[in-house]
Design a protein around this motif. Sequence first.
Motif, PDB file in Angstrom:
ATOM      1  N   LEU A  75       0.720  -1.140   0.012  1.00  0.00           N
ATOM      2  CA  LEU A  75      -0.068   0.024  -0.201  1.00  0.00           C
ATOM      3  C   LEU A  75       0.901   1.274   0.033  1.00  0.00           C
ATOM      4  N   LEU A  76       1.912   1.361   0.617  1.00  0.00           N
ATOM      5  CA  LEU A  76       2.908   2.316   0.733  1.00  0.00           C
ATOM      6  C   LEU A  76       3.444   2.558  -0.587  1.00  0.00           C
ATOM      7  N   ALA A  77       3.894   1.430  -1.161  1.00  0.00           N
ATOM      8  CA  ALA A  77       4.389   1.523  -2.729  1.00  0.00           C
ATOM      9  C   ALA A  77       3.230   2.118  -3.576  1.00  0.00           C
ATOM     10  N   LEU A  78       2.144   1.505  -3.519  1.00  0.00           N
ATOM     11  CA  LEU A  78       0.884   1.950  -4.331  1.00  0.00           C
ATOM     12  C   LEU A  78       0.650   3.688  -4.192  1.00  0.00           C
ATOM     13  N   ALA A  79       0.640   4.073  -2.843  1.00  0.00           N
ATOM     14  CA  ALA A  79       0.500   5.585  -2.389  1.00  0.00           C
ATOM     15  C   ALA A  79       1.443   6.623  -3.274  1.00  0.00           C
ATOM     16  N   ALA A  80       2.909   5.781  -3.100  1.00  0.00           N
ATOM     17  CA  ALA A  80       4.181   6.580  -3.560  1.00  0.00           C
ATOM     18  C   ALA A  80       3.978   6.546  -4.976  1.00  0.00           C
ATOM     19  N   GLU A  81       3.587   5.668  -5.793  1.00  0.00           N
ATOM     20  CA  GLU A  81       3.255   5.615  -7.160  1.00  0.00           C
ATOM     21  C   GLU A  81       2.495   6.320  -7.746  1.00  0.00           C
ATOM     22  N   LEU A  82       1.381   6.575  -7.135  1.00  0.00           N
ATOM     23  CA  LEU A  82       0.236   7.688  -7.316  1.00  0.00           C
ATOM     24  C   LEU A  82       0.659   8.933  -7.275  1.00  0.00           C
ATOM     25  N   LEU A  83       1.548   9.303  -6.304  1.00  0.00           N
ATOM     26  CA  LEU A  83       2.059  10.581  -6.085  1.00  0.00           C
ATOM     27  C   LEU A  83       3.051  10.867  -7.087  1.00  0.00           C
ATOM     28  N   LEU A  84       3.984  10.099  -7.320  1.00  0.00           N
ATOM     29  CA  LEU A  84       5.131  10.365  -8.361  1.00  0.00           C
ATOM     30  C   LEU A  84       4.739  10.432  -9.828  1.00  0.00           C
TER      31      LEU A  84
ATOM     32  N   GLY B  17       9.758   3.408 -11.636  1.00  0.00           N
ATOM     33  CA  GLY B  17       9.515   2.239 -11.769  1.00  0.00           C
ATOM     34  C   GLY B  17       9.559   1.646  -9.982  1.00  0.00           C
ATOM     35  N   LEU B  18       8.270   2.181  -9.244  1.00  0.00           N
ATOM     36  CA  LEU B  18       8.166   1.562  -7.949  1.00  0.00           C
ATOM     37  C   LEU B  18       7.261   0.352  -7.849  1.00  0.00           C
TER      38      LEU B  18
ATOM     39  N   VAL C 208       7.645  -6.904  -6.199  1.00  0.00           N
ATOM     40  CA  VAL C 208       8.445  -8.084  -6.535  1.00  0.00           C
ATOM     41  C   VAL C 208       9.160  -8.295  -5.494  1.00  0.00           C
ATOM     42  N   VAL C 209       9.885  -7.456  -4.709  1.00  0.00           N
ATOM     43  CA  VAL C 209      10.590  -7.607  -3.440  1.00  0.00           C
ATOM     44  C   VAL C 209       9.525  -8.295  -2.257  1.00  0.00           C
TER      45      VAL C 209
ATOM     46  N   VAL D 267       3.217   1.034 -19.045  1.00  0.00           N
ATOM     47  CA  VAL D 267       2.377   0.034 -19.238  1.00  0.00           C
ATOM     48  C   VAL D 267       3.060  -1.358 -19.202  1.00  0.00           C
ATOM     49  N   VAL D 268       4.028  -1.204 -20.389  1.00  0.00           N
ATOM     50  CA  VAL D 268       4.845  -2.412 -20.599  1.00  0.00           C
ATOM     51  C   VAL D 268       5.652  -2.855 -19.443  1.00  0.00           C
ATOM     52  N   ARG D 269       6.263  -1.923 -18.849  1.00  0.00           N
ATOM     53  CA  ARG D 269       7.139  -2.253 -17.474  1.00  0.00           C
ATOM     54  C   ARG D 269       6.048  -2.622 -16.299  1.00  0.00           C
TER      55      ARG D 269
END
Length: 161
Positions: A43-52, A57-58, A63-64, A108-110
């Motif tokens: 969820l933290l990665a999702l929030a960061a991805e939506l803000l950046l 490539g968060l 995967v980690v 999208v491909v990434r």
Amino acid sequence: MPVVNATPAARAQNNEHPDDARTVGPMRIGTKQLLALAAALDLLALAAELLLPAGYGLYMIYVVVMGLGFWLGRPIEIVQLGLVGTACIAVQTTVLLQAADWDHPEAVVRRLLGLLAIWVVGLLALNHLRSTTALRRSETALRQAQSFTQLGQFELAADPA
């Protein structure tokens, strides 16, 4: 909250799975805590991805987080990790595609490659779980056969000295 030293009969009476009380991973935390940590990281990665901006490539953080599946004891928990990561990437991609200023088609491909990586790591974790379970069964069968025949000795020694 499960009691760590409870007997299997006591756990069964409380409808607890035997693995719920065991500690896992390098940090020696419980299975439920490990799953909660993984969900929080997702969820933290999702929030960061939506803000950046879209170029970052968060999504590889998922995967980690999926790698935590190697310390889980049930296949359903590994699948749950994969589903949470997949859902987060789906939300990210949906938001990305609906953005008016979107100009990164390779993003999208990434993300699709990130989904593939999540499930490859998940399959590796499931295979690891199957292998360790089979090894435990073999060790148990060997101990039983040796105690029945009174031949040989099978002990796992932590300290060779």
